[in-house]
Write an enzyme that holds these catalytic residues in place. Structure first.
Site, PDB file in Angstrom:
ATOM      1  N   HIS A   1      17.855 -37.456  -4.428  1.00 11.87           N
ATOM      2  CA  HIS A   1      17.093 -37.804  -3.222  1.00 11.87           C
ATOM      3  C   HIS A   1      15.603 -37.509  -3.376  1.00 11.87           C
ATOM      4  CE1 HIS A   1      20.763 -38.753  -1.151  1.00 11.87           C
ATOM      5  NE2 HIS A   1      21.268 -37.575  -1.491  1.00 11.87           N
TER       6      HIS A   1
ATOM      7  N   ASN B   1      -2.270   2.390   5.563  1.00 12.41           N
ATOM      8  CA  ASN B   1      -1.402   1.273   5.221  1.00 12.41           C
ATOM      9  C   ASN B   1      -1.163   0.514   6.517  1.00 12.41           C
ATOM     10  OD1 ASN B   1       0.664  -0.410   4.381  1.00 12.41           O
ATOM     11  ND2 ASN B   1       2.203   1.204   4.224  1.00 12.41           N
ATOM     12  N   GLY B   2      -1.467  -0.778   6.535  1.00 11.08           N
ATOM     13  CA  GLY B   2      -1.287  -1.562   7.759  1.00 11.08           C
ATOM     14  C   GLY B   2      -2.514  -2.431   7.983  1.00 11.08           C
TER      15      GLY B   2
ATOM     16  N   LYS C   1       5.882  -4.712  -3.338  1.00 10.61           N
ATOM     17  CA  LYS C   1       7.209  -4.559  -2.749  1.00 10.61           C
ATOM     18  C   LYS C   1       7.027  -4.075  -1.321  1.00 10.61           C
ATOM     19  CE  LYS C   1      11.665  -3.259  -4.468  1.00 10.61           C
ATOM     20  NZ  LYS C   1      12.035  -4.613  -4.867  1.00 10.61           N
TER      21      LYS C   1
ATOM     22  N   ARG D   1       4.131  -0.559  -4.627  1.00 15.24           N
ATOM     23  CA  ARG D   1       3.800  -1.005  -3.268  1.00 15.24           C
ATOM     24  C   ARG D   1       2.448  -1.724  -3.214  1.00 15.24           C
ATOM     25  NH1 ARG D   1       6.855   1.424   0.657  1.00 15.24           N
ATOM     26  NH2 ARG D   1       5.260   0.979   2.193  1.00 15.24           N
TER      27      ARG D   1
ATOM     28  N   CYS E   1       0.849  -1.186   0.000  1.00 11.83           N
ATOM     29  CA  CYS E   1       0.000   0.000   0.000  1.00 11.83           C
ATOM     30  C   CYS E   1       0.886   1.238   0.000  1.00 11.83           C
ATOM     31  CB  CYS E   1      -0.943   0.082   1.189  1.00 11.83           C
ATOM     32  SG  CYS E   1      -2.170  -1.216   1.218  1.00 11.83           S
TER      33      CYS E   1
ATOM     34  N   GLU F   1       8.174 -15.430  -9.543  1.00  6.40           N
ATOM     35  CA  GLU F   1       7.549 -14.136  -9.274  1.00  6.40           C
ATOM     36  C   GLU F   1       7.045 -13.436 -10.522  1.00  6.40           C
ATOM     37  OE1 GLU F   1       9.387 -11.610  -5.774  1.00  6.40           O
ATOM     38  OE2 GLU F   1      10.908 -12.303  -7.157  1.00  6.40           O
TER      39      GLU F   1
ATOM     40  N   TRP G   1      -2.809  -2.721  -1.765  1.00  7.43           N
ATOM     41  CA  TRP G   1      -2.515  -4.154  -1.842  1.00  7.43           C
ATOM     42  C   TRP G   1      -3.440  -4.780  -0.804  1.00  7.43           C
ATOM     43  CZ3 TRP G   1      -0.735  -8.064   1.410  1.00  7.43           C
ATOM     44  CH2 TRP G   1      -0.277  -9.224   0.773  1.00  7.43           C
TER      45      TRP G   1
ATOM     46  N   GLU H   1      17.388 -18.160  -5.591  1.00  6.47           N
ATOM     47  CA  GLU H   1      17.050 -16.820  -6.076  1.00  6.47           C
ATOM     48  C   GLU H   1      16.605 -16.867  -7.551  1.00  6.47           C
ATOM     49  OE1 GLU H   1      16.330 -14.131  -4.896  1.00  6.47           O
ATOM     50  OE2 GLU H   1      16.731 -12.566  -6.343  1.00  6.47           O
TER      51      GLU H   1
ATOM     52  N   LYS I   1      12.941 -15.633  -8.760  1.00  5.24           N
ATOM     53  CA  LYS I   1      12.710 -14.639  -9.815  1.00  5.24           C
ATOM     54  C   LYS I   1      11.782 -15.214 -10.876  1.00  5.24           C
ATOM     55  CE  LYS I   1      13.734 -12.002  -8.055  1.00  5.24           C
ATOM     56  NZ  LYS I   1      14.334 -11.654  -6.851  1.00  5.24           N
TER      57      LYS I   1
HETATM   58  C1  F6R Z   1      11.825 -10.994  -4.255  1.00  9.02           C
HETATM   59  C2  F6R Z   1      11.429  -9.969  -3.323  1.00  9.02           C
HETATM   60  C3  F6R Z   1      11.093 -10.345  -1.926  1.00  9.02           C
HETATM   61  C4  F6R Z   1      11.888  -9.455  -0.970  1.00  9.02           C
HETATM   62  C5  F6R Z   1      11.454  -9.712   0.477  1.00  9.02           C
HETATM   63  C6  F6R Z   1      12.278  -8.905   1.456  1.00  9.02           C
HETATM   64  O1  F6R Z   1      12.036 -10.496  -5.528  1.00  9.02           O
HETATM   65  O2  F6R Z   1      11.378  -8.817  -3.670  1.00  9.02           O
HETATM   66  O3  F6R Z   1      11.350 -11.689  -1.691  1.00  9.02           O
HETATM   67  O4  F6R Z   1      13.238  -9.721  -1.147  1.00  9.02           O
HETATM   68  O5  F6R Z   1      10.107  -9.368   0.611  1.00  9.02           O
HETATM   69  O6  F6R Z   1      12.175  -7.540   1.217  1.00  9.02           O
HETATM   70  P1  F6R Z   1      13.154  -6.529   1.928  1.00  9.02           P
HETATM   71  O7  F6R Z   1      14.514  -6.767   1.393  1.00  9.02           O
HETATM   72  O8  F6R Z   1      12.625  -5.178   1.572  1.00  9.02           O
HETATM   73  O9  F6R Z   1      13.074  -6.810   3.395  1.00  9.02           O
END
Ligand code: F6R
Length: 616
Positions: A512, A100-101, A611, A27, A2, A496, A74, A489, A493
């Site tokens: 395994h 937001n929250g 994010k 966000r 948000c 996501e 969000w 990772e 990616k």
């Molecule tokens: C993956 C991604 C998330 C963040 C996670 C931590 O692409 O963006 O997995 O890495 O939410 O976010 P931060 O680093 O902001 O604590």
């Protein structure tokens, strides 16, 4: 998670609010809305969907106004509909609120307000808070003006359990915005004749470079020529006006098709920025002054625990390999969300690192506080200067990666891994690591930006591979030691942004159980640099080929060439085994990016994600 932006000043508010929302869209992007003061009262417009839908609605019926609040959502409580979009109004329709929250006790509050005759129009917890503020406002008739609204907001927040970053306006108080925070970030932007409130400083960069990061329980009243910052209890509180540490262009997409691609291509600079001023060739060590620990204290450490979520945790897992190898110091890693509720046996002489790009991730903040509550020193590795984790940790290292807008983290991983390499070097040099070995690490670190450039030049070749396999249903990623977190990772990616099912495993785990998944339609990405486990990785590769699984092999230039065993080979420069994960992640970011592009995905705003996850 948000985004809030509010404005009071002498310019037209709606274009500023809409521009701010577009900068905060990463966000949350399931619905958006705004409320502005007009001569005829509050004008509220809300729309499910992207901010473009709200902009179009506003363009159809623009109004003149110099103050207002806005929000991009969000969803936590209630589906993404027009009705559930913020702002929400109180019962009288005179007070508008964005939030937001999460209001955890909203059920109880809603029941009580319903018994008092309140009628709700949405499924959100936020509308309950708006009504609660309105209820208190009615009861505070002996007060007037800003004092009455402030007292009502304070009284309502006093009844709330949970987290909030809010902005509130009243129809009778044009050019006044009230903000408050507990657990959700808010930043005040300061101009001479205008003030802003935002969830993220990056959205303010085009308007002002002067900001105040609010702390939990801060309560701010904004007016065009002034702002008044107190705590929730009504006492004056200390604050510092800070200059933003980046220019507005850093948060612009530029000529790139997506923020994610721009951020992937920024990575040579990201590495330089993480290292700048921190490497000392004379003593073959790193200077990390923000650790706030003496050499003696660092040498006496017995254990490090690294906490984070998602990409940040995977960078921490790379860090574990670096520190254990260079400094022979045991390092454990854990999900922030697990650590905070686990009975982890902890010894003295344990140092925590919490890793977070945003510095606002609720689980990592909770883990930081839990470590501190247990009497341990916890340091942060953060990007956002002024973020809650940066402020509450006992020191740490800033990443200096600049704003990361793409929802999928890319440059933050490489930055965090570089910081861990510096940390490994420093801890190593305080222990057994020789000056010549330290010097070798520095030399290799300095070559990394140019080596990343070489990988970036292969973007088109990686695009061809991505297009060939984009219609797969599932993709597996394998790597060992420091490259196991790189496999995780790479898979994250891929999931996501392309929505392909993807999993990362240590290569040796193949036999395994995972091997049951191998078939002609399931490509495997095998990370096999020419390192101490090259032959073992090749065994895994052969085992996959023997089951007709397509293999994309990521290997390094030079060394024995067994790449012909794979269906596709991506060759990248070789560095020290310790640092190789920093390079290896780049082709995997490009593979995910080009796969998502081939599938026509909304790369910077993948479905269901946002994010900076500021709720638990
Ligand atoms: C993956 C991604 C998330 C963040 C996670 C931590 O692409 O963006 O997995 O890495 O939410 O976010 P931060 O680093 O902001 O604590």
């Amino acid at each position: 998670m948000c985004g809030i932006i509010a404005y009071v000043g002498d310019r037209e508010a709606q274009p500023i609010l809409l521009d701010g929302l577009s900068r905060l869209e990463y966000r949350g992007y399931d619905s958006a809305g705004l409320a502005v003061h007009t001569a005829g009262g509050l004008r509220v417009q809300k729309k499910a969907g992207r901010i473009a839908a709200l902009s179009a609605a506003v363009a159809r019926q623009p109004v003149s106004s110099t103050s207002g609040i806005s929000h991009t959502r969000w969803a936590t409580h209630g589906e993404p509909t027009d009705a559930n979009a913020h702002p929400h109004l109180d019962q009288s329709g005179n007070i508008a609120l964005v939030h937001n929250g999460v209001i955890e006790n909203f059920h109880e509050l809603k029941q009580a307000l319903t018994l008092q005759g309140h009628v709700f129009h949405s499924a959100t917890d936020t509308e309950v808070l708006a009504h609660l503020i309105g209820e208190h406002y009615e009861k505070l008739a002996t007060l007037s003006g800003v004092a009455r609204l402030s007292a009502a907001v304070r009284a309502a927040l006093g009844e709330v359990d949970g987290t909030y970053g809010i902005a509130v306006i009243h129809r009778d108080l044009p050019n006044v915005v009230i903000g408050a925070r507990r657990g959700s970030p808010l930043v005040v932007g300061i101009g001479a004749t205008e003030k802003f409130l935002s969830s993220d400083a990056a959205a303010l960069a085009p308007y002002t470079q002067k900001v105040v990061y609010l702390k939990d329980f801060d309560f701010v009243t904004l007016q065009p020529g002034q702002f008044d910052l107190q705590n929730l209890g009504g006492r004056d509180t200390d604050y510092e006006i800070k200059e933003l540490d980046f220019k507005p262009e850093a948060a612009e997409q530029g000529a790139f098709a997506h923020f994610m691609l721009k951020e992937i291509f920024e990575q040579p600079e990201t590495i330089r920025n993480a290292m700048r001023g921190r490497v000392d060739k004379d003593t073959a060590t790193a200077h990390l002054g923000g650790l706030n620990l003496t050499g003696e204290q660092l040498r006496d450490l017995r254990r490090i625990i690294v906490l984070g979520c998602g990409t940040a945790l995977y960078a921490g897992m790379v860090g574990k390999h670096m520190i254990e190898n260079a400094a022979l110091l045991p390092v454990e890693t854990d999900f922030s969300s697990e650590f905070r509720y686990r009975n982890t046996p902890l010894e003295n002489d344990t140092l925590f690192f919490v890793v977070s790009q945003s510095g606002e991730t609720a689980d990592t903040l909770g883990a930081l506080r839990e470590a501190q509550r247990k009497g341990h020193r916890a340091l942060g590795i953060c990007n956002n200067v002024g973020s809650t984790i940066a402020r509450e940790s006992d020191g740490g290292v800033y990443m200096h990666a600049g704003p990361e807008i793409g929802v999928a983290a890319t440059k933050s991983f490489i930055s965090q891994a570089t910081v861990f390499a510096l940390l490994a070097l420093k801890l190593g040099r305080l222990r057994h690591l020789s000056a010549s070995a330290g010097g070798e690490i520095i030399e290799a670190l300095e070559k990394l930006p140019a080596q990343v450039e070489v990988i970036l030049q292969q973007s088109d070749a990686i695009k061809n591979i991505a297009e060939k396999y984009a219609d797969s249903r599932s993709m597996l990623f394998f790597g060992r030691l420091g490259n196991y977190p790189v496999a995780l990772e790479g898979a994250l990616k891929m999931k996501e942004i392309s929505y392909l099912h993807a999993e990362g495993y240590p290569s040796s785990e193949l036999k395994h159980g995972v091997i049951a998944l191998i078939d002609k339609k399931t490509p495997s990405v095998v990370i096999a640099p020419h390192d101490s486990l090259y032959d073992k990785n090749m065994n895994s590769l052969q085992e996959i080929k023997a089951r007709c699984g397509p293999v994309i092999c990521l290997t390094t230039c030079g060394g024995r060439d067994t790449g012909h065993l794979a269906d596709e080979v991506i060759k990248i420069p070789q560095t020290l085994e310790l640092l190789q994960p920093i390079l290896n992640v780049v082709p995997l970011q490009l593979l995910a990016y080009h796969t998502a592009a081939a599938l026509g995905r909304d790369i910077d705003k993948p479905r269901n994600l946002a994010k900076s996850v500021t709720v638990e």
